[in-house]
Design a protein around this motif. Structure first.
Motif, PDB file in Angstrom:
ATOM      1  N   LEU A 118       0.840  -1.207   0.000  1.00 34.34           N
ATOM      2  CA  LEU A 118       0.000   0.000   0.000  1.00 34.34           C
ATOM      3  C   LEU A 118       0.875   1.257   0.000  1.00 34.34           C
ATOM      4  O   LEU A 118       0.588   2.222  -0.725  1.00 34.34           O
ATOM      5  CB  LEU A 118      -0.930   0.008   1.210  1.00 34.34           C
ATOM      6  N   GLY A 119       1.936   1.264   0.801  1.00 38.18           N
ATOM      7  CA  GLY A 119       2.856   2.404   0.821  1.00 38.18           C
ATOM      8  C   GLY A 119       3.542   2.593  -0.519  1.00 38.18           C
ATOM      9  O   GLY A 119       3.700   3.720  -0.997  1.00 38.18           O
ATOM     10  N   PHE A 120       3.929   1.491  -1.161  1.00 43.77           N
ATOM     11  CA  PHE A 120       4.555   1.550  -2.476  1.00 43.77           C
ATOM     12  C   PHE A 120       3.615   2.185  -3.493  1.00 43.77           C
ATOM     13  O   PHE A 120       4.015   3.069  -4.255  1.00 43.77           O
ATOM     14  CB  PHE A 120       4.953   0.139  -2.919  1.00 43.77           C
ATOM     15  N   LEU A 121       2.359   1.744  -3.490  1.00 45.73           N
ATOM     16  CA  LEU A 121       1.400   2.260  -4.473  1.00 45.73           C
ATOM     17  C   LEU A 121       1.126   3.746  -4.262  1.00 45.73           C
ATOM     18  O   LEU A 121       1.021   4.511  -5.227  1.00 45.73           O
ATOM     19  CB  LEU A 121       0.109   1.447  -4.422  1.00 45.73           C
ATOM     20  N   LYS A 122       0.988   4.169  -3.007  1.00 42.47           N
ATOM     21  CA  LYS A 122       0.746   5.588  -2.720  1.00 42.47           C
ATOM     22  C   LYS A 122       1.957   6.446  -3.106  1.00 42.47           C
ATOM     23  O   LYS A 122       1.815   7.494  -3.720  1.00 42.47           O
ATOM     24  CB  LYS A 122       0.430   5.800  -1.238  1.00 42.47           C
ATOM     25  N   ALA A 123       3.141   5.982  -2.718  1.00 43.18           N
ATOM     26  CA  ALA A 123       4.351   6.746  -3.020  1.00 43.18           C
ATOM     27  C   ALA A 123       4.600   6.796  -4.522  1.00 43.18           C
ATOM     28  O   ALA A 123       5.094   7.802  -5.036  1.00 43.18           O
ATOM     29  CB  ALA A 123       5.550   6.135  -2.302  1.00 43.18           C
ATOM     30  N   GLN A 127       2.117  10.493  -3.576  1.00 48.05           N
ATOM     31  CA  GLN A 127       1.388  10.871  -2.364  1.00 48.05           C
ATOM     32  C   GLN A 127       2.097  10.292  -1.144  1.00 48.05           C
ATOM     33  O   GLN A 127       2.686   9.220  -1.203  1.00 48.05           O
ATOM     34  CB  GLN A 127      -0.042  10.342  -2.424  1.00 48.05           C
ATOM     35  N   HIS A 128       1.994  11.008  -0.041  1.00 51.18           N
ATOM     36  CA  HIS A 128       2.582  10.517   1.207  1.00 51.18           C
ATOM     37  C   HIS A 128       1.726   9.394   1.763  1.00 51.18           C
ATOM     38  O   HIS A 128       0.503   9.403   1.657  1.00 51.18           O
ATOM     39  CB  HIS A 128       2.695  11.644   2.233  1.00 51.18           C
ATOM     40  N   TYR A 129       2.402   8.402   2.375  1.00 54.79           N
ATOM     41  CA  TYR A 129       1.695   7.290   3.005  1.00 54.79           C
ATOM     42  C   TYR A 129       2.122   7.205   4.461  1.00 54.79           C
ATOM     43  O   TYR A 129       3.297   7.266   4.772  1.00 54.79           O
ATOM     44  CB  TYR A 129       2.016   5.962   2.307  1.00 54.79           C
ATOM     45  N   ARG A 130       1.148   7.119   5.329  1.00 55.93           N
ATOM     46  CA  ARG A 130       1.413   6.998   6.767  1.00 55.93           C
ATOM     47  C   ARG A 130       0.882   5.639   7.218  1.00 55.93           C
ATOM     48  O   ARG A 130      -0.297   5.340   7.048  1.00 55.93           O
ATOM     49  CB  ARG A 130       0.722   8.120   7.524  1.00 55.93           C
ATOM     50  N   TYR A 131       1.753   4.827   7.767  1.00 60.50           N
ATOM     51  CA  TYR A 131       1.358   3.501   8.236  1.00 60.50           C
ATOM     52  C   TYR A 131       0.393   3.631   9.408  1.00 60.50           C
ATOM     53  O   TYR A 131       0.522   4.552  10.215  1.00 60.50           O
ATOM     54  CB  TYR A 131       2.595   2.700   8.650  1.00 60.50           C
ATOM     55  N   PRO A 132      -0.569   2.712   9.518  1.00 59.01           N
ATOM     56  CA  PRO A 132      -1.564   2.833  10.590  1.00 59.01           C
ATOM     57  C   PRO A 132      -0.964   2.689  11.984  1.00 59.01           C
ATOM     58  O   PRO A 132      -1.509   3.215  12.944  1.00 59.01           O
ATOM     59  CB  PRO A 132      -2.553   1.704  10.313  1.00 59.01           C
ATOM     60  N   PHE A 133       0.131   1.968  12.100  1.00 62.29           N
ATOM     61  CA  PHE A 133       0.800   1.875  13.390  1.00 62.29           C
ATOM     62  C   PHE A 133       2.301   1.813  13.159  1.00 62.29           C
ATOM     63  O   PHE A 133       2.778   1.049  12.329  1.00 62.29           O
ATOM     64  CB  PHE A 133       0.326   0.657  14.207  1.00 62.29           C
ATOM     65  N   ALA A 134       3.005   2.653  13.855  1.00 63.72           N
ATOM     66  CA  ALA A 134       4.467   2.669  13.787  1.00 63.72           C
ATOM     67  C   ALA A 134       4.990   3.550  14.909  1.00 63.72           C
ATOM     68  O   ALA A 134       4.420   4.601  15.207  1.00 63.72           O
ATOM     69  CB  ALA A 134       4.955   3.196  12.448  1.00 63.72           C
ATOM     70  N   ILE A 135       6.059   3.087  15.527  1.00 58.39           N
ATOM     71  CA  ILE A 135       6.737   3.897  16.529  1.00 58.39           C
ATOM     72  C   ILE A 135       7.677   4.828  15.764  1.00 58.39           C
ATOM     73  O   ILE A 135       8.518   4.358  15.007  1.00 58.39           O
ATOM     74  CB  ILE A 135       7.530   3.013  17.508  1.00 58.39           C
ATOM     75  N   ARG A 136       7.520   6.111  15.925  1.00 60.77           N
ATOM     76  CA  ARG A 136       8.326   7.087  15.186  1.00 60.77           C
ATOM     77  C   ARG A 136       9.670   7.287  15.897  1.00 60.77           C
ATOM     78  O   ARG A 136       9.851   8.230  16.663  1.00 60.77           O
ATOM     79  CB  ARG A 136       7.597   8.416  15.059  1.00 60.77           C
ATOM     80  N   LEU A 137      10.593   6.363  15.670  1.00 63.07           N
ATOM     81  CA  LEU A 137      11.910   6.454  16.301  1.00 63.07           C
ATOM     82  C   LEU A 137      12.828   7.402  15.550  1.00 63.07           C
ATOM     83  O   LEU A 137      13.656   8.075  16.142  1.00 63.07           O
ATOM     84  CB  LEU A 137      12.545   5.056  16.359  1.00 63.07           C
TER      85      LEU A 137
END
Length: 139
Positions: A118-123, A127-137
């Motif tokens: 999904l991120g690949f297709l959006k990018a 378009q920017h893609y934001r994962y539904p869950f991720a720790i922003r380290l």
């Protein structure tokens, strides 16, 4: 004896530092950003390499590779936690948990593949893609 104030005859022969890499074109920026997401199918290393190599050359790649890398790090942490929980539950239940304990790592892998695609297709569409869950380290 040489004069200390004389110019160094070898100064012009000394190597210069590397030239800064050229900025990415818009097409290259989108391409590498989408590859950073797609690389998540095999782990966090492709996202990390793309981010380290291209972060200063393309702003879209910088943002998207960081997002993909943060998601892959989160998934790796979750995978390690699942392995630990499976080991503990397998020991406590004398191996009975092993019959169903394979479901969690498989589900996590499927989620990683689906969200990476999904991120690949959006990018790829720019378009920017934001994962539904991720720790922003990595910020």
């Amino acid at each position: 004896m040489t004069d200390p104030n004389a110019p160094d005859p070898y100064a012009s022969q000394q190597p210069q530092g590397p030239a800064p890499a050229a900025p990415l074109t818009q097409e290259q920026d989108v391409q590498w950003a989408s590859f950073a997401h797609l690389g998540g199918i095999i782990g966090f290393l492709p996202s990390l390499i793309i981010w380290l190599v291209f972060k200063d050359r393309g702003s879209f790649t910088n943002v998207e590779a960081k997002e993909a890398l943060n998601f892959q790090i989160t998934a790796t942490i979750a995978y390690i936690a699942i392995l630990i929980v499976n080991a503990i539950l397998g020991a406590v239940t004398f191996g009975i948990w092993g019959l169903i304990g394979w479901i969690l790592p498989l589900a996590l892998w499927v989620l990683m593949v689906v969200f990476s695609i999904l991120g690949f297709l959006k990018a790829k569409e720019g378009q920017h893609y934001r994962y539904p869950f991720a720790i922003r380290l990595i910020k």
